[in-house]
Enzyme design. Sequence first.
Site, short mmCIF file in Angstrom:
data_model
loop_
_atom_site.label_atom_id
_atom_site.label_comp_id
_atom_site.label_asym_id
_atom_site.label_seq_id
_atom_site.Cartn_x
_atom_site.Cartn_y
_atom_site.Cartn_z
N ARG A 1 45.98 12.19 -45.36
CA ARG A 1 44.84 11.33 -45.68
C ARG A 1 45.19 9.85 -45.85
O ARG A 1 44.30 9.04 -46.12
CB ARG A 1 44.13 11.83 -46.96
CG ARG A 1 43.57 13.22 -46.86
CD ARG A 1 43.41 13.85 -48.23
NE ARG A 1 42.43 13.17 -49.04
CZ ARG A 1 41.17 13.60 -49.21
NH1 ARG A 1 40.75 14.70 -48.62
NH2 ARG A 1 40.34 12.94 -49.97
N ASP A 2 46.46 9.48 -45.73
CA ASP A 2 46.83 8.07 -45.92
C ASP A 2 48.00 7.70 -45.00
O ASP A 2 48.94 7.02 -45.42
CB ASP A 2 47.19 7.80 -47.38
CG ASP A 2 47.21 6.31 -47.70
OD1 ASP A 2 46.62 5.53 -46.94
OD2 ASP A 2 47.82 5.94 -48.72
N VAL A 3 47.95 8.14 -43.74
CA VAL A 3 48.99 7.78 -42.77
C VAL A 3 48.77 6.31 -42.40
O VAL A 3 47.76 5.95 -41.81
CB VAL A 3 48.93 8.67 -41.52
CG1 VAL A 3 50.00 8.25 -40.51
CG2 VAL A 3 49.08 10.13 -41.91
N ASN B 1 53.41 3.56 -45.40
CA ASN B 1 53.92 4.87 -45.79
C ASN B 1 54.90 5.45 -44.77
O ASN B 1 55.23 6.63 -44.84
CB ASN B 1 52.76 5.85 -46.00
CG ASN B 1 51.98 5.55 -47.26
OD1 ASN B 1 52.51 4.97 -48.20
ND2 ASN B 1 50.71 5.92 -47.28
N LYS C 1 43.54 4.04 -47.09
CA LYS C 1 43.41 2.66 -46.62
C LYS C 1 42.37 2.63 -45.51
O LYS C 1 42.52 3.28 -44.47
CB LYS C 1 44.75 2.14 -46.13
CG LYS C 1 45.82 2.12 -47.23
CD LYS C 1 47.15 1.66 -46.69
CE LYS C 1 48.21 1.66 -47.79
NZ LYS C 1 48.54 3.05 -48.23
#
Length: 332
Positions: free
Chosen positions: A65-67, A71, A105
């Site tokens: 959910r936040d690639v 990160n 993001k």
Amino acid sequence: HGEYFIAMEHVDGKDMRTILERCRQKKKPVPPEHAAYVAAEICGALHAAHSAVDGKRRPLRIVHRDVSPSNVICSYAGEVKLCDFGIAKATLSKVQTKTGVIKGKVKYMSPEQALGRKLDHRSDVFSLGSCLYEMLTRIPPFTASHEMDLLIKVRDAKNRPVSDLVPTVPPELEAICDKCLTRSRAQRYQTAAEVEHDLRAFLRKYMPNYSRSHLGRFIRKMFQQEIERELRMLEEYVLTDEPSDDVGESRMQADGDFEPPEIPFQPKPTSVSIHVDGANDFSGDSNFTTMPKLGEDEDVSVSSSVHEANTAILVDRGRSGQSPRAPSGRHS
């Protein structure tokens, strides 16, 4: 000490966000071979998470959910790490996210994530495509001056073709990126493993001898000055058995208007406080001292010369019920 903490692996390198910032400064995108390799490594990590099972062999169906570039960490040795599963969610998790709540993001979200819909692993595939797009072009696929406008652009999934921005990008790699960024989940790559397969096939054709050492040399050359500075800083740290007085700096903001009240020192008595008239043997301004508690049948009068009296030895007082012996005439 009853405090929770997370022990994390130290990766000696830079995150992709920092690498992209340096590429923007030099006005050069990440070379296609490095972009393809980094994306393929991310796909391997995503597939491992997406296919993870619990102890009973039940699929967890984890979604990152936040690639995003911040990160993804690339070490100076060419290793690629996908980190920060902080908002990742497993199907079997007891913590449920409300429908319509957006996490992650916005710039790298999938259309379904921007709409607050239920997500599956294909959402991470779209976010991966956004990272690959930015590596190839130096700019994210979706940009806007306001977050609400950005959400609308992400929802519509309309972006400029990669070849319009960087004509030298190989068409095969652009096709992989475009398929990742397809708005319809059904038309998108269905698994991260499929993306990894196509990326590695492209890499074998485009640069057959490519290995992670090529990525390591690319990053070390880009951050050569930073690496030397970091090494000099490490040399300043000396291991010693002696405790150090340097315990850091307090980051708490001081309150300049705060003034502690003036409270005189008042020692807590251990027994009974009595007033002694006249001079006493204690230094300071206090006229109070402590004396042991007396029994009901004992004399409570205390003279100022109490400290000048001869020492009396009391034998078995309070045990045998006998009267105390009189002090002898000879004192040592």
